[in-house]
Design a protein around this motif. Structure first.
Motif, PDB file in Angstrom:
ATOM      1  N   VAL A   2       1.282  -0.922   0.029  1.00  0.00           N
ATOM      2  CA  VAL A   2       0.303   0.179  -0.067  1.00  0.00           C
ATOM      3  C   VAL A   2       0.601   1.285  -0.163  1.00  0.00           C
ATOM      4  O   VAL A   2       1.704   1.637   1.002  1.00  0.00           O
ATOM      5  CB  VAL A   2      -1.039   0.461   1.300  1.00  0.00           C
ATOM      6  N   GLU A   3       1.042   2.234  -1.132  1.00  0.00           N
ATOM      7  CA  GLU A   3       1.325   3.030  -0.789  1.00  0.00           C
ATOM      8  C   GLU A   3       0.867   4.654   0.349  1.00  0.00           C
ATOM      9  O   GLU A   3      -0.562   4.368   0.438  1.00  0.00           O
ATOM     10  CB  GLU A   3       1.332   4.248  -1.861  1.00  0.00           C
ATOM     11  N   TYR A   4       2.081   5.347   0.630  1.00  0.00           N
ATOM     12  CA  TYR A   4       1.849   5.770   1.649  1.00  0.00           C
ATOM     13  C   TYR A   4       2.419   6.810   2.128  1.00  0.00           C
ATOM     14  O   TYR A   4       3.802   7.235   1.355  1.00  0.00           O
ATOM     15  CB  TYR A   4       2.390   5.258   3.414  1.00  0.00           C
ATOM     16  N   GLU A   5       2.175   7.807   3.147  1.00  0.00           N
ATOM     17  CA  GLU A   5       3.075   9.157   2.885  1.00  0.00           C
ATOM     18  C   GLU A   5       3.537   9.226   3.359  1.00  0.00           C
ATOM     19  O   GLU A   5       2.849   8.840   5.469  1.00  0.00           O
ATOM     20  CB  GLU A   5       1.831  10.554   2.674  1.00  0.00           C
ATOM     21  N   VAL A   6       4.493   9.462   4.303  1.00  0.00           N
ATOM     22  CA  VAL A   6       4.559   9.952   6.181  1.00  0.00           C
ATOM     23  C   VAL A   6       5.271  11.503   5.521  1.00  0.00           C
ATOM     24  O   VAL A   6       5.558  11.981   5.623  1.00  0.00           O
ATOM     25  CB  VAL A   6       6.360   9.567   6.123  1.00  0.00           C
ATOM     26  N   VAL A   7       4.715  11.137   6.944  1.00  0.00           N
ATOM     27  CA  VAL A   7       4.255  13.229   7.856  1.00  0.00           C
ATOM     28  C   VAL A   7       5.386  13.405   9.477  1.00  0.00           C
ATOM     29  O   VAL A   7       4.575  12.618  10.168  1.00  0.00           O
ATOM     30  CB  VAL A   7       2.789  13.442   7.866  1.00  0.00           C
ATOM     31  N   GLU A   8       6.147  14.020   9.250  1.00  0.00           N
ATOM     32  CA  GLU A   8       6.563  14.188  10.164  1.00  0.00           C
ATOM     33  C   GLU A   8       6.397  14.645  10.930  1.00  0.00           C
ATOM     34  O   GLU A   8       6.000  15.481  11.361  1.00  0.00           O
ATOM     35  CB  GLU A   8       7.817  15.293   9.196  1.00  0.00           C
ATOM     36  N   VAL A   9       7.122  13.889  12.155  1.00  0.00           N
ATOM     37  CA  VAL A   9       6.149  14.610  13.621  1.00  0.00           C
ATOM     38  C   VAL A   9       7.862  15.268  14.411  1.00  0.00           C
ATOM     39  O   VAL A   9       8.571  14.035  14.591  1.00  0.00           O
ATOM     40  CB  VAL A   9       5.648  13.877  14.196  1.00  0.00           C
ATOM     41  N   ASP A  10       8.069  16.503  14.572  1.00  0.00           N
ATOM     42  CA  ASP A  10       9.283  16.471  15.083  1.00  0.00           C
ATOM     43  C   ASP A  10       8.967  16.630  16.706  1.00  0.00           C
ATOM     44  O   ASP A  10       9.034  17.083  16.886  1.00  0.00           O
ATOM     45  CB  ASP A  10       9.776  18.126  14.807  1.00  0.00           C
ATOM     46  N   TYR A  11      10.160  15.099  17.390  1.00  0.00           N
ATOM     47  CA  TYR A  11      10.194  15.297  18.286  1.00  0.00           C
ATOM     48  C   TYR A  11      10.648  16.251  19.139  1.00  0.00           C
ATOM     49  O   TYR A  11      10.653  16.372  20.214  1.00  0.00           O
ATOM     50  CB  TYR A  11      10.856  13.333  18.311  1.00  0.00           C
ATOM     51  N   MET A  12      12.264  16.195  18.802  1.00  0.00           N
ATOM     52  CA  MET A  12      12.645  17.284  19.663  1.00  0.00           C
ATOM     53  C   MET A  12      11.782  19.155  19.973  1.00  0.00           C
ATOM     54  O   MET A  12      12.073  19.452  21.043  1.00  0.00           O
ATOM     55  CB  MET A  12      14.255  17.709  19.102  1.00  0.00           C
ATOM     56  N   ALA A  13      11.284  18.827  19.040  1.00  0.00           N
ATOM     57  CA  ALA A  13      10.662  20.186  19.497  1.00  0.00           C
ATOM     58  C   ALA A  13       9.017  20.021  19.929  1.00  0.00           C
ATOM     59  O   ALA A  13       8.263  20.970  20.174  1.00  0.00           O
ATOM     60  CB  ALA A  13       9.575  21.116  18.602  1.00  0.00           C
ATOM     61  N   ARG A  14       8.927  18.892  19.992  1.00  0.00           N
ATOM     62  CA  ARG A  14       7.714  18.675  21.068  1.00  0.00           C
ATOM     63  C   ARG A  14       6.329  18.614  20.507  1.00  0.00           C
ATOM     64  O   ARG A  14       5.279  18.663  20.970  1.00  0.00           O
ATOM     65  CB  ARG A  14       7.861  19.105  22.488  1.00  0.00           C
ATOM     66  N   GLU A  15       6.101  18.566  19.097  1.00  0.00           N
ATOM     67  CA  GLU A  15       5.320  18.743  18.146  1.00  0.00           C
ATOM     68  C   GLU A  15       4.019  16.850  18.614  1.00  0.00           C
ATOM     69  O   GLU A  15       3.397  18.134  18.608  1.00  0.00           O
ATOM     70  CB  GLU A  15       5.585  17.830  16.842  1.00  0.00           C
ATOM     71  N   HIS A  16       5.459  16.196  18.806  1.00  0.00           N
ATOM     72  CA  HIS A  16       4.098  14.832  19.720  1.00  0.00           C
ATOM     73  C   HIS A  16       2.818  14.975  20.779  1.00  0.00           C
ATOM     74  O   HIS A  16       2.243  14.834  20.769  1.00  0.00           O
ATOM     75  CB  HIS A  16       4.948  13.746  19.760  1.00  0.00           C
ATOM     76  N   LYS A  17       3.658  16.157  22.157  1.00  0.00           N
ATOM     77  CA  LYS A  17       2.384  16.889  22.378  1.00  0.00           C
ATOM     78  C   LYS A  17       2.391  17.933  22.056  1.00  0.00           C
ATOM     79  O   LYS A  17       1.163  18.775  22.660  1.00  0.00           O
ATOM     80  CB  LYS A  17       3.773  17.405  23.983  1.00  0.00           C
ATOM     81  N   GLY A  18       2.033  18.079  20.918  1.00  0.00           N
ATOM     82  CA  GLY A  18       1.125  19.718  20.388  1.00  0.00           C
ATOM     83  C   GLY A  18      -0.665  18.986  20.059  1.00  0.00           C
ATOM     84  O   GLY A  18      -0.904  17.768  19.352  1.00  0.00           O
ATOM     85  N   LEU A  19      -1.528  20.310  20.476  1.00  0.00           N
ATOM     86  CA  LEU A  19      -2.314  20.109  20.464  1.00  0.00           C
ATOM     87  C   LEU A  19      -2.968  19.464  18.266  1.00  0.00           C
ATOM     88  O   LEU A  19      -4.074  18.248  18.465  1.00  0.00           O
ATOM     89  CB  LEU A  19      -3.558  21.480  19.728  1.00  0.00           C
ATOM     90  N   LYS A  20      -2.166  20.097  17.412  1.00  0.00           N
ATOM     91  CA  LYS A  20      -2.720  18.800  16.702  1.00  0.00           C
ATOM     92  C   LYS A  20      -2.031  17.202  16.413  1.00  0.00           C
ATOM     93  O   LYS A  20      -3.015  16.928  15.766  1.00  0.00           O
ATOM     94  CB  LYS A  20      -1.685  19.164  15.557  1.00  0.00           C
ATOM     95  N   HIS A  21      -1.183  16.960  16.777  1.00  0.00           N
ATOM     96  CA  HIS A  21      -0.725  15.749  16.938  1.00  0.00           C
ATOM     97  C   HIS A  21      -1.600  14.773  18.075  1.00  0.00           C
ATOM     98  O   HIS A  21      -1.859  13.665  18.196  1.00  0.00           O
ATOM     99  CB  HIS A  21       0.361  15.507  17.337  1.00  0.00           C
ATOM    100  N   LEU A  22      -2.000  15.754  19.554  1.00  0.00           N
ATOM    101  CA  LEU A  22      -3.061  15.436  20.257  1.00  0.00           C
ATOM    102  C   LEU A  22      -4.535  14.370  19.616  1.00  0.00           C
ATOM    103  O   LEU A  22      -4.934  13.784  20.427  1.00  0.00           O
ATOM    104  CB  LEU A  22      -2.987  15.903  21.726  1.00  0.00           C
ATOM    105  N   ALA A  23      -4.756  15.555  18.330  1.00  0.00           N
ATOM    106  CA  ALA A  23      -5.761  15.326  17.873  1.00  0.00           C
ATOM    107  C   ALA A  23      -6.480  13.545  17.249  1.00  0.00           C
ATOM    108  O   ALA A  23      -7.013  13.088  16.825  1.00  0.00           O
ATOM    109  CB  ALA A  23      -6.936  15.897  16.866  1.00  0.00           C
TER     110      ALA A  23
END
Lengths: 222, 222
Positions: B27-48
């Motif tokens: 299956v073809e897939y797109e990888v969307v980067e999540v900037d761990y060092m900038a704590r993007e994984h704890k931001g509202l966008k990723h928490l959603a």
């Protein structure tokens, strides 16, 4: 047909999980006691059933299985007779994904936060005669409340009766054994009081006849 | 059809698990980067996307999923096209039970023993600039060897090519991301040398084109 066998009684939370699934699908089973205090679970006979020397193990004819979640899925997959006892929903990838997601959440977030409370307040006092270490219990409650915040938001947002949707599933059932002990055998029975959606969900879960029945065999006595 | 999206690159072991499944079923897939060092994984966008603020998350049309093992099963269940890419074997309760059992063994025995080695030798040096705590590494290796003894006995006794039988399954694939890091980025690449059956199994696993491909994107750089 010889009934299937569960090695380990419902006193062991992971055996209770398997028995709850057997009750859900209406399969007759025999419980074979494994004497934990005599370390029978680490004896050769039990190691042949479960190479990690844990409880439970499970036998269905020629098949011997271990790992309670794997056994449970086997039981549900093989013996479910109707849509109502299809607790895995594997025929519907979207529903199955929600069942799997909340099953994983239980394993990787809920249980790790709840386990130290269970051991400190229930298991160690009964087996080792210790008193709960309140620092460990307090830190675990703190951790657990953060997990419960996510559950409350999920149930509130989706307006679902159960974790994976408006159907009782393996995801809900997985929460039963350890939560039941926390609610009935620790001073933390009021844990869900500040989470109205979780509290209502738990009442629905505990209304299942299968869980009511198993819960009468779960008391961990000193 | 818009390709599915994986939020988080293959540098994150749990995202690599999902991508390996996508490669397996083509299956073809797109990888969307999540900037761990900038704590993007704890931001509202990723928490959603993932209410626990972890990597990965996954999107397929209207469906947003989290928990890498749940995502992986969704991908395998929905997109497998032939018996060859049926890595779950849910149509056969006995085979599926073996897949589930060794998937649970990875989650509850293998990974917990391997994780501290991975963090001490790979993650913390890259992200925090620390040197590995050899006491933690030594104790974890000791624990891991006891788990490997069970694997070696299992593979030797069953004479199976893979963990669940003579077919590559999700149980094998689940071992890939963390084992790959241990084998390529720590001084413990010889870990399997004293376990001939495990060593042969690992060589078979790493011969999968899907895993070869993903492994070229996994290097954790400081």
């Amino acid at each position: 047909m010889a009934p299937v066998k569960v090695f380990g009684s419902a006193v062991f939370a992971n055996a209770a999980r398997v028995m709850a699934c057997l009750e859900e699908v209406g399969v007759e089973y025999e419980v074979v006691e494994v004497d934990y205090m005599a370390r029978e679970h680490k004896g050769l006979k039990h190691l042949a059933r479960n190479p990690f020397g844990q409880i439970p193990a499970f036998q269905d004819g020629d098949i011997m299985l271990f790992e309670s979640r794997a056994i449970s899925k086997y039981v549900l997959r093989k013996y479910a007779k109707s849509a109502q006892d299809d607790l895995l929903r594997e025929g519907n990838p979207e529903e199955a994904a929600m069942v799997d997601a909340w099953t994983e959440v239980e394993a990787h977030h809920y249980f790790p936060a709840m386990a130290p409370i269970f051991y400190e307040c229930v298991v160690y006092p009964a087996r080792l005669g210790t008193v709960p270490d309140q620092k460990i219990v307090g830190e675990s409650l703190e951790k657990l409340r953060k997990v419960l915040d996510v559950y409350e938001a999920h149930l509130s947002r989706t307006k679902s009766k159960y974790l994976a949707g408006n159907f009782f599933s393996f995801a809900d059932l997985n929460h039963f054994p350890f939560t039941f002990h926390i609610m009935t055998a620790t001073p933390h029975a009021s844990l869900f009081d500040s989470y109205p959606h979780i509290k209502a969900w738990w009442a629905r879960v505990m209304a299942r006849p299968s869980l009511k029945k198993i819960s009468t065999h779960m008391e961990i006595k000193p």
